[in-house]
Design an enzyme around this catalytic site. Sequence first.
Site, short mmCIF file in Angstrom:
data_model
loop_
_atom_site.label_atom_id
_atom_site.label_comp_id
_atom_site.label_asym_id
_atom_site.label_seq_id
_atom_site.Cartn_x
_atom_site.Cartn_y
_atom_site.Cartn_z
N GLU A 127 6.88 2.69 3.85
CA GLU A 127 6.63 1.25 3.90
C GLU A 127 7.86 0.47 3.45
O GLU A 127 8.07 -0.68 3.84
CB GLU A 127 5.41 0.88 3.04
CG GLU A 127 4.09 1.50 3.51
CD GLU A 127 3.56 0.85 4.79
OE1 GLU A 127 4.35 0.54 5.69
OE2 GLU A 127 2.32 0.69 4.87
N THR A 182 5.23 -7.74 8.47
CA THR A 182 4.80 -7.64 7.07
C THR A 182 5.94 -8.03 6.12
O THR A 182 5.71 -8.63 5.07
CB THR A 182 4.28 -6.22 6.76
OG1 THR A 182 3.22 -5.94 7.67
CG2 THR A 182 3.74 -6.09 5.35
N1 LIG Z 1 6.69 4.65 12.61
C1 LIG Z 1 6.56 3.33 12.72
N2 LIG Z 1 5.43 2.80 13.25
C2 LIG Z 1 5.29 1.48 13.39
N3 LIG Z 1 6.22 0.57 13.03
C3 LIG Z 1 7.36 1.04 12.50
C4 LIG Z 1 7.56 2.43 12.31
N4 LIG Z 1 8.77 2.58 11.72
C5 LIG Z 1 9.29 1.37 11.56
N5 LIG Z 1 8.46 0.42 12.03
C6 LIG Z 1 8.72 -1.03 12.02
O1 LIG Z 1 7.83 -1.60 11.08
C7 LIG Z 1 7.38 -2.87 11.50
C8 LIG Z 1 5.86 -2.83 11.62
O2 LIG Z 1 5.31 -2.68 10.37
P1 LIG Z 1 4.47 -3.85 9.71
O3 LIG Z 1 5.16 -5.16 9.95
O4 LIG Z 1 4.22 -3.42 8.32
O5 LIG Z 1 3.15 -3.84 10.56
P2 LIG Z 1 1.93 -2.86 10.54
O6 LIG Z 1 0.84 -3.71 10.02
O7 LIG Z 1 1.72 -2.52 11.94
O8 LIG Z 1 2.30 -1.69 9.68
C9 LIG Z 1 7.99 -3.12 12.86
O9 LIG Z 1 9.12 -3.96 12.67
C10 LIG Z 1 8.40 -1.72 13.33
O10 LIG Z 1 9.55 -1.73 14.16
N1 LIG Z 2 -0.78 -5.34 1.09
C1 LIG Z 2 0.08 -5.45 2.24
C2 LIG Z 2 -0.64 -4.92 3.45
C3 LIG Z 2 0.12 -5.08 4.74
O1 LIG Z 2 -0.65 -4.50 5.77
P1 LIG Z 2 -0.15 -4.51 7.28
O2 LIG Z 2 -1.11 -3.64 8.01
O3 LIG Z 2 -0.17 -5.92 7.74
O4 LIG Z 2 1.25 -3.95 7.27
C4 LIG Z 2 0.44 -6.93 2.43
O5 LIG Z 2 -0.48 -7.74 2.47
O6 LIG Z 2 1.64 -7.23 2.51
#
Ligand SMILES: Nc1ncnc2c1ncn2[C@@H]1O[C@H](COP(=O)(O)OP(=O)(O)O)[C@@H](O)[C@H]1O
Ligand SMILES: N[C@@H](CCOP(=O)(O)O)C(=O)O
Length: 309
Positions: A127, A182
Amino acid sequence: MSAKAEAYSSSANLGPGFDILSMAHNAFKDIVIARTIEEKGKIVIKSNNPKIPLDPEKNSAGLATKILLQEKGIDEGIEIEINKGIPFGLGLGSSGASSVAAIAAVNELFELKLTQEEMVKYSMFGEQASSGSPHPDNVAASVYGGIIAVTSVSPVKVVKIPVNIDFKILLISPQGEREGKTKKAREMLPSKVDLSLYVKNSRYLSSLILGFIKGDKELIKQGLNDEIVEVAREPLYPHYKKIKEIALKNDAIGSCVSGAGPTVLVLYDDHTNVDKIKVESLEVCKVFGLTCNFISAQIAGGVKSERLN
Ligand SMILES: Nc1ncnc2c1ncn2[C@@H]1O[C@H](COP(=O)(O)OP(=O)(O)O)[C@@H](O)[C@H]1O
Ligand SMILES: N[C@@H](CCOP(=O)(O)O)C(=O)O
């Protein structure tokens, strides 16, 4: 040698439980195959989703794997093949699930015998790669399944909340994967909060957890609220407030933002007019220029892994 693992999507926060609560659901899953390769010390990422980064430092599965191998003193080269079933950037714990599946597959591959809490610890590094912060909630739900509370991060402690009520899950999800969502959402959060809001949110959190344990719908409804994080991020999901109003008017158990959004989570049962929620929500999505999908789901189990050869 190779091993395979699959991990489900999740909805984190559940209203007042920012970085604490999360629910695994069978809406989507990621499948990861980890294979040893000849080149020592190398991590190669492959994926069916061309939009995720293949640089192991930037991919959630890659960074988590790199740190696990480093800490365990393993210098084998590894290929991580990520079959993404979970769309990313929608608040469905997509990055977290890849990270969990990678850690579980590597655990299986090298017979590391990691505990569930250790799996959460290593998956959290993933993360860091995707959102700039090692938040534990999505990965904990994908490791354990069910609804979990992260009660400590150092050391990692996770408790599975006993859920004594039947409900169904509806995810109302705007189309389009959102890069870096996120990370942006976390930058919108206040660094300080009012004592009165803290007290309100603590009441919501206790109502929600007690509601699940006692199987009390009213407590769950009362608890699925948030005055701090959801409010600070409202510009990311302008459709949310109206959809929540519609869900409650049609007798849903409750509704909140799924993770950092923009997906809206609705919990419902046989008393809920789900068809009406869908029809009216579509109209709201249209007003905000969004095409929304409906995904029906149920609570899912934890990560599963198996040795392939
Ligand atoms: N294995 C992965 N799977 C999905 N997203 C990834 C991965 N590795 C890196 N990323 C990056 O992380 C971001 C998505 O994560 P996030 O914003 O936390 O959304 P989610 O809620 O889908 O986890 C995107 O910018 C994506 O390119
Ligand atoms: N606690 C985190 C959870 C983010 O979840 P995502 O599925 O949107 O990546 C936050 O609220 O930042």
